[in-house]
Each structure stands twice: as structure tokens, then as C-alpha cells.
Scaffold this motif. Structure first.
Motif, PDB file in Angstrom:
ATOM      1  N   UNK A   1       5.180  20.184  72.041  1.00 38.92           N
ATOM      2  CA  UNK A   1       6.316  20.969  72.514  1.00 38.92           C
ATOM      3  C   UNK A   1       7.144  21.541  71.368  1.00 38.92           C
ATOM      4  N   UNK A   2       7.823  22.643  71.670  1.00 38.61           N
ATOM      5  CA  UNK A   2       8.832  23.210  70.775  1.00 38.61           C
ATOM      6  C   UNK A   2      10.065  23.489  71.621  1.00 38.61           C
ATOM      7  N   UNK A   3      10.946  22.526  71.701  1.00 36.89           N
ATOM      8  CA  UNK A   3      12.093  22.594  72.600  1.00 36.89           C
ATOM      9  C   UNK A   3      13.349  22.225  71.816  1.00 36.89           C
ATOM     10  N   UNK A   4      14.363  23.060  71.895  1.00 40.73           N
ATOM     11  CA  UNK A   4      15.581  22.883  71.102  1.00 40.73           C
ATOM     12  C   UNK A   4      16.773  23.145  72.026  1.00 40.73           C
ATOM     13  N   UNK A   5      17.479  22.088  72.437  1.00 40.11           N
ATOM     14  CA  UNK A   5      18.538  22.199  73.450  1.00 40.11           C
ATOM     15  C   UNK A   5      19.868  21.715  72.870  1.00 40.11           C
ATOM     16  N   UNK A   6      20.903  22.506  73.059  1.00 37.83           N
ATOM     17  CA  UNK A   6      22.238  22.137  72.575  1.00 37.83           C
ATOM     18  C   UNK A   6      23.200  22.045  73.756  1.00 37.83           C
ATOM     19  N   UNK A   7      23.824  20.891  73.896  1.00 39.60           N
ATOM     20  CA  UNK A   7      24.841  20.641  74.932  1.00 39.60           C
ATOM     21  C   UNK A   7      24.325  20.889  76.350  1.00 39.60           C
ATOM     22  N   UNK A   8      23.021  20.780  76.537  1.00 36.20           N
ATOM     23  CA  UNK A   8      22.397  21.021  77.851  1.00 36.20           C
ATOM     24  C   UNK A   8      22.688  22.419  78.384  1.00 36.20           C
ATOM     25  N   UNK A   9      23.088  23.339  77.511  1.00 28.76           N
ATOM     26  CA  UNK A   9      23.527  24.667  77.951  1.00 28.76           C
ATOM     27  C   UNK A   9      22.714  25.809  77.343  1.00 28.76           C
ATOM     28  N   UNK A  10      22.290  25.639  76.105  1.00 31.48           N
ATOM     29  CA  UNK A  10      21.563  26.701  75.400  1.00 31.48           C
ATOM     30  C   UNK A  10      20.254  26.139  74.858  1.00 31.48           C
ATOM     31  N   UNK A  11      19.166  26.894  75.048  1.00 27.45           N
ATOM     32  CA  UNK A  11      17.841  26.378  74.718  1.00 27.45           C
ATOM     33  C   UNK A  11      17.004  27.428  73.988  1.00 27.45           C
ATOM     34  N   UNK A  12      16.249  26.952  73.007  1.00 28.81           N
ATOM     35  CA  UNK A  12      15.196  27.763  72.391  1.00 28.81           C
ATOM     36  C   UNK A  12      13.863  27.116  72.742  1.00 28.81           C
ATOM     37  N   UNK A  13      12.981  27.887  73.362  1.00 22.70           N
ATOM     38  CA  UNK A  13      11.583  27.484  73.499  1.00 22.70           C
ATOM     39  C   UNK A  13      10.778  28.457  72.657  1.00 22.70           C
ATOM     40  N   UNK A  14      10.013  27.914  71.747  1.00 19.90           N
ATOM     41  CA  UNK A  14       9.370  28.758  70.746  1.00 19.90           C
ATOM     42  C   UNK A  14       7.940  28.309  70.507  1.00 19.90           C
ATOM     43  N   UNK A  15       7.182  29.169  69.854  1.00 15.55           N
ATOM     44  CA  UNK A  15       5.872  28.767  69.365  1.00 15.55           C
ATOM     45  C   UNK A  15       5.965  28.221  67.958  1.00 15.55           C
ATOM     46  N   UNK A  16       7.104  28.414  67.323  1.00 15.82           N
ATOM     47  CA  UNK A  16       7.249  28.090  65.900  1.00 15.82           C
ATOM     48  C   UNK A  16       7.628  26.642  65.655  1.00 15.82           C
ATOM     49  N   UNK A  17       7.048  26.082  64.598  1.00 18.70           N
ATOM     50  CA  UNK A  17       7.538  24.831  64.066  1.00 18.70           C
ATOM     51  C   UNK A  17       8.749  25.105  63.195  1.00 18.70           C
ATOM     52  N   UNK A  18       9.345  24.064  62.670  1.00 23.42           N
ATOM     53  CA  UNK A  18      10.591  24.195  61.920  1.00 23.42           C
ATOM     54  C   UNK A  18      10.337  23.974  60.428  1.00 23.42           C
TER      55      UNK A  18
END
Length: 712
Positions: free
Chosen positions: A360-377
Motif C-alpha cells: 500500500x501507499x496510503x498517507x492520511x492526516x487527521x482522518x481528513x486529507x489523504x494521498x493515495x499514490x503509486x510512489x514510495x517515499x
């Protein structure tokens, strides 16, 4: 009438009653709406296709989600449902028995009167009130996963719903709901042996318990266990989240990897309560990795709760000295960061495969804003062809539920290997000497440091500024949106599914299930949706990306079938040059070798395949890593590569969006890739080699490709 005849007649009557009652008792099985759908489909009526094309017209579909149906739309919907009921009624006039279908079994073992009761119960699914009730519960599709099982009582001529408590044999149960039902059914039964009770966790064992209950008792249990919204949310095997409306203004597509890296930092800077991260690959490089880790640690020092998951496979290869884990927790921040690596020795010793884990590539802040990406970090992803998707609002709530789902699975299965600066290998002397003060100095003021490292131009800085303003804005009510997207999260919790599969099999470990067995028995929502959507008559084309042409068998067979029917199917993947750019040396173009067999089949069926062929001297992006598919007005994106590993060895999360404008945008992205770096791959390029030397070389290449294709 003499006594002998009377006695004989009574024996016959009693015997008949006994036989019939046992017949119906044996047929008192769970009938899921999936069974009904399959029964109708095999008798010539595709209910889902009729639903998609004839009932849920675009204006109704959009306004149902916004809960703004006008009077004329209600009448239109009722008329469409009536037409569908008529088609179902007509289909039932000439139905044929279907082997191994529970609905078929009970239908053809019943009297004509009871058959009519079953038909009436089925048709009642398609009335307006029933439909609106489903919309209220977040599911505006009929006869779609998850199934809504039924119990039929010939005696009372009734059907009762088990409302997602007991699933058909091909679908997984919610553990909590199955356990509740098992206890309710087992309570006060004659056999109270706990070992026997545990056996009834299997869906096939429920029948024995059902036969010991009266229909009235079963209805009471159904009423008691009818899942509330809370129960639905707690389902640990949910793969299709409900469709929800999304404002187009709350959804962004990010092509530029530098901008995505900057937006991540900006989101972390704004975090007030929580940050939830799953990434296949977290680097500790100075350009992308460390500035992000620094920002996360600063957030934890502000009191933000951070949960961070990454994959052991990438971690051991790309960050072998655990630079990320050490930085985050050595010394520990004010609020300890839960940094975990999924997989490795802890899973191997528990009967899992070395590559099983998360992608998975899932990045969630405050349960309000999300990035779903193909990229690693990490810095490497700045040079790859990929896409990030950023959204706010209720879709982020689904992302949080998906994260929690995986988090709970990992805790329960004890797969987490905590990394708190302990390292995952022997640290070098150079790394040991590196002082914490030097690390702090290197990543001070992470956003400015990142911007300097990325060498942003003026246009990129303006775009980042626009994103910053967008992040400040609250989510927009879809009712006030310029365009309403319909969207939902697709979570492929492979670890949970495979764990359940092994638990329900006799003396088998997850590792013992081959890739083909996993593909066959696990429910992959992304493959299922792409396959289903391309089959729809109004979807004349499919454009999709995959980094390797090593497709799941179900998907490949579906694409071959549809291509032969005349559907326009195009794939964008890596050519031999781009494969070689990421795996140099002795394993040159291993991804290309692993793809050749499938490419031969697809090209032969008329599928167009374009290979990414960059000019490396011009420093063009050297590798395609984009996970994206578009058919009709549907776009599917996320971490799923539409490859065998994504269906057989890794947990994945993707999003499905229905939007004409987004579909148009994705098609433009696809077409642009073809124009800039895409070259159509021909049959000659992927044909098998002939001759002794050529054949030997081909065998070696195929062996290397098939052996290592799981790495993709």
C-alpha cells in the motif's frame, strides 16, 4: 375401509410428510443474492448489466447519492425497476436447473406454489422501497457484493434475510458477525462441546445449526443481529466500501513527483491529531526521505499520534540499516511513534512466505486529507512515471477505516516487527559515527530543505502554493459542487483473507497456498471491478498501466475474451530499456522476460501494448510505476499493479471513481505517455526464439523471468 388399507394409507401419508419435511429441511440452506444473481445469469439474464445500463441512469445515479431525487426521477426509477421485475419474471418462466447452485436446488425441489413464493421474494428485491433502503445503508447496487443471504421456509412460505451475517461459500464473513451468529445459534443446543462449536465458524457448518432452529427463532436472531452502521464499520473483511458522493473540488491529481513530495510535507506540517502512513518503501535519503521523516518527528513532538507501516521486503533492500526507524525513535519524540515493519523473519516463522506483506501507499492526516499514490517515499521515485491522488472529506474516512482494518489484522496475527532505532542489520562504522546533531542540521526546516534539494522552478513553487491554499479549505458539500464524483475505496486485505483461508483448511499454512490457488480463492476487488467494468456494453475501451505484463489469470482471460469481441484494449508498460534501467547487470531486463508470454497472448488477441522507451541520455523518467485504469467513466487507481504479486502476495488499497471529467483526464494522460515515450510492442518482439541456441536462450530467459516475476 378396512384396517389394513387404513394402516397402509396412514403409513404412506406419514412417510410422505416425513420425506417432504426432510427434503425441505435439507433444503433449508442459506441462499445469498449472489446465488440468485448467478442463477438468473446462467439462465440468460445479467441483472447487474441491466441495472447499470437500464435502471441507474446518470441523472438518477448522481441525484440518488446527493439524496435529491425529483418527483419525475422517482417515477422514472420506479418504472425502470418495474421493467426489470418483468424481465426477471419472464426469465423464471423457462429456467433450467443449475448444478451446485443453492437457489436452483431449493427452487426445483419445491412445489409450484413454493416456487412462486421464491419468485415473489426475489422480485421484491427490485421494488422502490427496497432500493431506497439499500441506498440508506450505503449500497445502491442490487445483487452486488456484499451478498444479502436469505433463508426460505416452505412451511410458512416466507423468506428472511440474514443481512450479511452468513455469506455464500465464496465470500468471507466478518469475524465479529460470524462469531455472534455462531454463539446465538449454538446457545442452548444439545451439543455444547466447545470444540464442536468452534467448527461452526466455517460457513459450511452453519447448516447443521440452522436445522435445529425454528423459522421464528431464526427471524428473531436475524432481528437481533441485523448489523447497525457501527457493526458494518467494524467488519474486518470488508473489501468494497459503500459508494459515496465526492465533490470534484475536493479531489486532486498530481503528476509531478516533486509537488507530491512537497504536499506531503505541507500536510504533515498541518497535522493536529494523527498521521497514518503505509508505504512499501520509506528511504532515509537527504532529498526526499529525511525531510519527510524530520517533519513527522516534529509533528510527534507537537503531540500528533503517528502510526507508520512499511514493508520488510523494501526495507531490507533499500534501508538495510534502518535509517528511517532510528531517526523517528532514537531519541524518541514527545509522543512515541509506532513505526513497524511488516514481514520478514517473524512472518516466515509463522508459516508465511518471504514476500508476503503490504504494498500500500496510503498517507492520511487527521482522518481528513489523504494521498493515495503509486510512489514510495524516496528520491528514486522522482525519476519514475507515476501519479498521486489527493482528496479530502468522507473518502478519507474510508481510507482511515482501511488503515485500521490492516492495523488490527497485523496486531492480531502478530506480524509487526517494531523498529525503534534497533536496526534491521549490522550498522556500518560510518553510520555509527554520524552524530544526531549532524542529522538534525541536514534536515532542518524540512520544507525549505526539500525545496532547495528539489531545485524547484517558479511554476512548481506556484503550484505548491496553490495546494497549500487548497489544504486550508474545508471539504465542500457535494450538493454545492460543480461536479459530483461517485467513489469508494477498494481494500484488498490479502493478509486477513489468506489467514482465514489457512484457518479454514486442514493443516495448511499460508505459505503452502500457491500463487494460482491464492488468485483463485482470494477476493481481489480491483481485478473484479476492472473485469466487470470492461464487460459492460457501453464501455467500449479500456486503457491501463502495469509495470509488468504479468497479469492475474482471471483478468488476462477476461481481457482476451473482450478483445476478441472487439473491445479496444490498450496497455502501457515498461519496455526492455526501462526494465533494464532498474535491474542492471546479470538480470538485465528480467521484467521484460517475465512479461513476454502474456504479451504474446494479448497481442495475438488484438490488445495493443505500448512499451515505455525513454531516452536515458535526455534524463527522461526511466521507469513506469503508474497504477491506473480507465474504462467508460470509471477510473481505478492506487497501489495495485494489476499484476500477479498484487493479487497473490501483497495487501493493496485502491480507489474507484466514476466521473466523466476524471476519466477524460486519465485518457489524456495515457495518450500523452504514448506520444512521448511509448512504442507499440509487436508480435515479432515477443515471439519465442527458434533454433537450438535461440531456444536455449529463450528457456533461460523464461526461467529467470518466471522465477523473479514475484518481485514486481
Amino acid at each position: 375401509m378396512n384396517i389394513k388399507k387404513f394402516t397402509a394409507m396412514m403409513i404412506f401419508v406419514i412417510g410422505s410428510i416425513f420425506i417432504l419435511s426432510n427434503l425441505f429441511a435439507d433444503d433449508l440452506v442459506v441462499i445469498s443474492d449472489k446465488d440468485i444473481k448467478d442463477f438468473l445469469f446462467q439462465n440468460g439474464l445479467d441483472v447487474n448489466d441491466k441495472w447499470d445500463n437500464n435502471v441507474m441512469t446518470p441523472d438518477i445515479d448522481n441525484d440518488v447519492l446527493k439524496n435529491e431525487l425529483a418527483y419525475y426521477q422517482i417515477q422514472k426509477l420506479k418504472n425502470n425497476l418495474k421493467s426489470l421485475r418483468t424481465e426477471i419474471q419472464d426469465t423464471f418462466k423457462n429456467v433450467e436447473p443449475i448444478k451446485d447452485n443453492p437457489f436452483s436446488k431449493i427452487f426445483f425441489s419445491s412445489s409450484k406454489a413454493n416456487q412462486q413464493n421464491l419468485i415473489s421474494a426475489t422480485i421484491s428485491y427490485f421494488n422502490y422501497e427496497n432500493f431506497m433502503e439499500r441506498v440508506k445503508n450505503g449500497d445502491n447496487y442490487i445483487l452486488e457484493s456484499p451478498a444479502i443471504p436469505l433463508l426460505y421456509s416452505p412451511d410458512k412460505k416466507q423468506v428472511t434475510s440474514f443481512a450479511n451475517i452468513v455469506q455464500s461459500k465464496n465470500e468471507n464473513n466478518s469475524d465479529e458477525e460470524s462469531e455472534l451468529l455462531r454463539k446465538e445459534l449454538f446457545e442452548n443446543s444439545e451439543n455444547s462441546d466447545e470444540q464442536e462449536s468452534d467448527k461452526c465458524k466455517s460457513g459450511d457448518q452453519f447448516k447443521k445449526l440452522l436445522l435445529n432452529k425454528s423459522f421464528d427463532d431464526l427471524q428473531k436472531i436475524v432481528s437481533k443481529l441485523n448489523p447497525s452502521e457501527k457493526n458494518k464499520d467494524s467488519s474486518k473483511t470488508e473489501k468494497f466500501h459503500p459508494w459515496i458522493p465526492i465533490s470534484s473540488e475536493d479531489f486532486k491529481v498530481v503528476i509531478d513527483p516533486k509537488i507530491e513530495a512537497a504536499v506531503r510535507l505541507d500536510m504533515v506540517k498541518r497535522a493536529k491529531k494523527s498521521i497514518d502512513i503505509i508505504t512499501y518503501d520509506q528511504r532515509s535519503d537527504n532529498v526526499v526521505g529525511l525531510p519527510l521523516l524530520k517533519a513527522i518527528k516534529e509533528a510527534a513532538n507537537r503531540g500528533v499520534k503517528v502510526r507508520f507501516l512499511t514493508s520488510w521486503t523494501a526495507h531490507i533492500l533499500k534501508d538495510p540499516f534502518d535509517g528511517a526507524g532510528k531517526f523517528l525513535n532514537d531519541p524518541p519524540p514527545k509522543t512515541p511513534i509506532e513505526f513497524h515493519v511488516i514481514g520478514g523473519p517473524s512472518m516466515l516463522t509463522s508459516g508465511w512466505g518471504a514476500l508476503d506483506g503490504t504494498h500500500q501507499k496510503l498517507f492520511i492526516v487527521d482522518n481528513e486529507t489523504t494521498i493515495i499514490s503509486g510512489r514510495g517515499q524516496g528520491e528514486e521515485y522522482l525519476h519514475w512515471v507515476d501519479t498521486g491522488f489527493i482528496f479530502k472529506g468522507k473518502l478519507s474516512e474510508q481510507a482511515t477505516k482501511s488503515f485500521q482494518n490492516l492495523w488490527d489484522t497485523l496486531k492480531r496475527e502478530k506480524f509487526l516487527v517494531e523498529k525503534s532505532g534497533s536496526g534491521s542489520g549490522n550498522d556500518s562504522s560510518k553510520e555509527k559515527k554520524k552524530s544526531k546533531e549532524k542529522e538534525e542540521e541536514e534536515v532542518a526546516t524540512p520544507l525549505k530543505e526539500l525545496q532547495a534539494a528539489l531545485s524547484l522552478n517558479k511554476k512548481q513553487e506556484e503550484q505548491i502554493s496553490d495546494f497549500s491554499k487548497w489544504l486550508d479549505q474545508k471539504p465542500i458539500d457535494p450538493k454545492n459542487s460543480k461536479e459530483v464524483y461517485k467513489g469508494r475505496l477498494l481494500h484488498f486485505n490479502l493478509l486477513e483473507q489468506l489467514s482465514n483461508l489457512a484457518a479454514n483448511s486442514k493443516q495448511r499454512s499460508p505459505y503452502s497456498f500457491s500463487y494460482s490457488e491464492r488468485e483463485e480463492q482470494l477476493i481481489d476487488p480491483v481485478v473484479k471491478e476492472v473485469s466487470r467494468k470492461i464487460s459492460k456494453d457501453k464501455n467500449k475501451d479500456l486503457k491501463f498501466y502495469s509495470l509488468i505484463a504479468n497479469l492475474p489469470l482471471k483478468l488476462k482471460n477476461k481481457l482476451l475474451k473482450e478483445a476478441k469481441k472487439g473491445k479496444d484494449i490498450s496497455m502501457f508498460t515498461n519496455g526492455d530499456i526501462s526494465h533494464a534501467s532498474v535491474v542492471p547487470g546479470a538480470l538485465l531486463s528480467v521484467g521484460w522476460y517475465a512479461s513476454k508470454k502474456d504479451m504474446r497472448e494479448m497481442i495475438g488477441a488484438g490488445i495493443k501494448i505500448y512499451g515505455h522507451t525513454p531516452d536515458l541520455q535526455k534524463q527522461e523518467p526511466n521507469y513506469v510505476h503508474r497504477k491506473l485504469a480507465v474504462t467508460g467513466n470509471t477510473v481505478i487507481f492506487g497501489s495495485h499493479n494489476l499484476s500477479v504479486p498484487s493479487s497473490a502476495i501483497t495487501d493493496e488499497v485502491s480507489v474507484e471513481i466514476v466521473s466523466p471529467s476524471l476519466a477524460k483526464q486519465v485518457r489524456e494522460i495515457f495518450d500523452d505517455n504514448i506520444k512521448t515515450t511509448g512504442k507499440e510492442i509487436t508480435a515479432d518482439q515477443v515471439q519465442s526464439r527458434s533454433g537450438i541456441l535461440g531456444g536455449s536462450r529463450q528457456l533461460i530467459q523464461d526461467y529467470i523471468g518466471n522465477t523473479l516475476k514475484s518481485l514486481y
